[in-house]
Design a protein around this motif. Sequence first.
Motif, short mmCIF file in Angstrom:
data_model
loop_
_atom_site.label_atom_id
_atom_site.label_comp_id
_atom_site.label_asym_id
_atom_site.label_seq_id
_atom_site.Cartn_x
_atom_site.Cartn_y
_atom_site.Cartn_z
N SER A 19 0.82 -1.21 0.00
CA SER A 19 0.00 0.00 0.00
C SER A 19 0.86 1.26 0.00
O SER A 19 0.51 2.26 -0.63
N LEU A 44 2.02 1.71 -3.55
CA LEU A 44 0.94 2.22 -4.40
C LEU A 44 0.73 3.71 -4.16
O LEU A 44 0.39 4.44 -5.08
N ARG A 45 0.90 4.17 -2.93
CA ARG A 45 0.77 5.59 -2.65
C ARG A 45 1.87 6.39 -3.33
O ARG A 45 1.68 7.54 -3.69
N GLN A 46 3.03 5.78 -3.52
CA GLN A 46 4.13 6.48 -4.19
C GLN A 46 3.87 6.66 -5.68
O GLN A 46 4.50 7.50 -6.32
N LEU A 47 2.94 5.89 -6.25
CA LEU A 47 2.61 6.06 -7.66
C LEU A 47 1.97 7.41 -7.92
O LEU A 47 1.98 7.91 -9.05
N LYS A 48 1.40 8.02 -6.90
CA LYS A 48 0.79 9.34 -7.06
C LYS A 48 1.84 10.40 -7.32
O LYS A 48 1.52 11.48 -7.81
N LYS A 49 3.10 10.11 -7.01
CA LYS A 49 4.17 11.07 -7.24
C LYS A 49 4.60 11.13 -8.70
O LYS A 49 5.34 12.03 -9.10
N ILE A 64 2.33 9.13 -17.69
CA ILE A 64 1.42 7.98 -17.73
C ILE A 64 1.14 7.53 -19.16
O ILE A 64 1.24 6.34 -19.46
N ALA A 71 1.72 13.34 -14.30
CA ALA A 71 0.64 12.89 -15.19
C ALA A 71 1.09 12.79 -16.64
O ALA A 71 0.54 12.01 -17.41
#
Length: 91
Positions: free
Chosen positions: A42, A45-50, A56, A53
């Motif tokens: 988890s 997965l939170r680090q993927l927000k860094k 992607i 955009a």
Amino acid sequence: MSTAFRSTRILAMQPTRSLLMRRTPMMRGPVPKEDQSAHTISQRLRQLKKIPAELIPLGVVIAVAVGAAVFSITRKLYVDKTLRLKRTGKE
């Protein structure tokens, strides 16, 4: 005209300053620990927000290209009957 030429020649012939080369100072403090040294799924997965955009779509295109390459080589190895996978000759 000749004086202007001489002054530019003198400016061009000036010696360059020597570079001061020094060793970088040694770090005296301990290496800082990461914010979260024990990563769980988890937390990763939170680090993927860094991820910005803009990267992607690039990741999606690269993933599709790698998937197509794997599919293509796998299909070529299984479907092509003229492909030599073993040595031929004296056995």
